[in-house]
Design an enzyme around this catalytic site. Structure first.
Site, PDB file in Angstrom:
ATOM      1  N   SER A  17       0.835  -1.210   0.000  1.00 29.11           N
ATOM      2  CA  SER A  17       0.000   0.000   0.000  1.00 29.11           C
ATOM      3  C   SER A  17       0.868   1.258   0.000  1.00 29.11           C
ATOM      4  CB  SER A  17      -0.984   0.005   1.167  1.00 29.11           C
ATOM      5  OG  SER A  17      -0.336   0.232   2.392  1.00 29.11           O
ATOM      6  N   ASN A  18       2.055   1.201   0.595  1.00 28.46           N
ATOM      7  CA  ASN A  18       2.954   2.370   0.521  1.00 28.46           C
ATOM      8  C   ASN A  18       3.486   2.556  -0.896  1.00 28.46           C
ATOM      9  OD1 ASN A  18       3.504   3.908   3.155  1.00 28.46           O
ATOM     10  ND2 ASN A  18       3.433   1.765   3.831  1.00 28.46           N
ATOM     11  N   LYS A  69      23.568 -13.915   2.254  1.00 27.66           N
ATOM     12  CA  LYS A  69      22.899 -12.626   2.095  1.00 27.66           C
ATOM     13  C   LYS A  69      23.635 -11.723   1.093  1.00 27.66           C
ATOM     14  CE  LYS A  69      20.958  -9.002   4.945  1.00 27.66           C
ATOM     15  NZ  LYS A  69      19.974  -9.111   5.992  1.00 27.66           N
ATOM     16  N   MET A  94      10.635  -6.922   4.681  1.00 26.34           N
ATOM     17  CA  MET A  94      10.759  -7.540   6.001  1.00 26.34           C
ATOM     18  C   MET A  94      12.141  -8.140   6.278  1.00 26.34           C
ATOM     19  SD  MET A  94       7.889  -6.743   7.175  1.00 26.34           S
ATOM     20  CE  MET A  94       7.713  -7.696   8.685  1.00 26.34           C
ATOM     21  N   ARG A  95      13.183  -7.518   5.755  1.00 32.16           N
ATOM     22  CA  ARG A  95      14.544  -8.009   6.004  1.00 32.16           C
ATOM     23  C   ARG A  95      15.456  -6.866   6.381  1.00 32.16           C
ATOM     24  NH1 ARG A  95      15.529 -13.077   3.908  1.00 32.16           N
ATOM     25  NH2 ARG A  95      13.517 -13.788   3.128  1.00 32.16           N
ATOM     26  N   ASN A 111      13.303   4.024   4.726  1.00 34.70           N
ATOM     27  CA  ASN A 111      12.343   3.054   5.247  1.00 34.70           C
ATOM     28  C   ASN A 111      11.211   3.809   5.937  1.00 34.70           C
ATOM     29  OD1 ASN A 111      11.304   0.484   6.100  1.00 34.70           O
ATOM     30  ND2 ASN A 111      12.143   0.862   8.140  1.00 34.70           N
ATOM     31  N   HIS A 113       8.519   3.235   9.165  1.00 31.20           N
ATOM     32  CA  HIS A 113       8.256   2.365  10.309  1.00 31.20           C
ATOM     33  C   HIS A 113       6.977   2.824  11.005  1.00 31.20           C
ATOM     34  CE1 HIS A 113       9.009  -0.336  13.583  1.00 31.20           C
ATOM     35  NE2 HIS A 113       8.747   0.649  14.414  1.00 31.20           N
TER      36      HIS A 113
HETATM   37  C1  GRF Z   1       3.706  -0.621   6.914  1.00 34.25           C
HETATM   38  O1  GRF Z   1       2.982  -0.555   8.122  1.00 34.25           O
HETATM   39  C2  GRF Z   1       5.104  -0.086   7.112  1.00 34.25           C
HETATM   40  O2  GRF Z   1       5.181   0.926   8.073  1.00 34.25           O
HETATM   41  C3  GRF Z   1       5.850  -1.300   7.599  1.00 34.25           C
HETATM   42  O3  GRF Z   1       5.299  -2.378   6.886  1.00 34.25           O
HETATM   43  C4  GRF Z   1       3.970  -2.048   6.479  1.00 34.25           C
HETATM   44  C5  GRF Z   1       3.939  -2.205   4.988  1.00 34.25           C
HETATM   45  O4  GRF Z   1       2.653  -2.042   4.462  1.00 34.25           O
HETATM   46  N1  GRF Z   1       7.272  -1.117   7.403  1.00 34.25           N
HETATM   47  P1  GRF Z   1       2.452  -1.994   2.891  1.00 34.25           P
HETATM   48  O5  GRF Z   1       3.060  -3.272   2.314  1.00 34.25           O
HETATM   49  O6  GRF Z   1       3.151  -0.768   2.355  1.00 34.25           O
HETATM   50  O7  GRF Z   1       0.985  -1.937   2.690  1.00 34.25           O
END
Ligand code: GRF
Length: 213
Positions: A17-18, A69, A94-95, A111, A113
């Protein structure tokens, strides 16, 4: 003065979604950028779908297909360089980023958060805020360093935490703000207005953006 669009490479593991908010901001003319490539460590990530629907090259890079890695990140780096990426955007990736990418993109990886760092780093920012009982939480856009959610902070947004909030209701309130401030932070970068000094980020006023950091 016209701003030269910055070439983005987005790394995402899930929903995306971001990524969508960034693509929308570009389409609406609020963000001088181009998403050149999207890379995911998960084949089923919705972020890949979103990119493909928008005609953006999207790749699944399987971390388990590489002996370590470094070699996994070398493959990502090859893609980023192929698409002339100038700024790497982590959007639900997620890494922990390793030294191959950090050295190739110093202060060029952002990033987002879902908490007000340095409070509640890690993978459960919203749940941790609800359980702790804070009255306010929010989100943070920061440059990425070798730590977990520790890099220099660019922008933050605050939301209230209601007494009856669950992890999900708080996450939804925070997400709205994420979608607002992530494109804003990237636009500041595109305008050349972000300067990292030690662990602080200075935002240069408009018109004073000359000079590299
Ligand atoms: C968001 O809450 C972001 O802050 C975190 O992971 C989530 C990602 O959401 N790092 P999306 O995949 O962008 O919808």
């Amino acid at each position: 003065m016209a701003v030269k669009p910055v070439n983005l490479g987005v790394l995402a593991s899930g929903r995306g979604s971001n990524l969508q908010a960034i693509m929308d901001a570009i389409a609406e003319g609020r963000l001088d950028a181009r998403v050149r490539v999207v890379v995911s460590d998960r084949e089923e990530a919705m972020a890949l779908e979103r990119a493909r629907s928008a005609g953006i090259p999207a790749f699944y890079v399987n971390p388990r297909a590489y002996p370590n890695k470094e070699e996994y990140e070398q493959e990502i780096l090859r893609l980023l360089q192929k698409y002339e990426v100038e700024l790497v955007i982590l959007a639900g990736y997620m890494r922990l980023v390793g030294k191959v990418l950090l050295e190739a993109y110093p202060n060029r990886i952002m990033n987002i958060h879902p908490a007000l760092l340095p409070a509640f780093p890690g993978t459960h920012g919203q749940r941790d805020a609800v359980e702790y009982g804070v009255r306010f939480s929010g989100c943070t856009v920061h440059f990425v360093d070798e730590g977990m959610d520790t890099g220099p902070i660019i922008l933050q947004a605050v939301v209230p935490v209601e007494q009856d909030d669950t992890e999900d209701t708080l996450a939804a309130r925070i997400l709205k703000e994420e979608h607002r401030i992530y494109p804003e932070a990237i636009q500041l970068f595109a305008e050349g207005r972000l300067e990292v000094r030690g662990r602080k980020v200075y935002i240069k006023p408009k018109g004073e953006e000359k000079g590299e950091e």
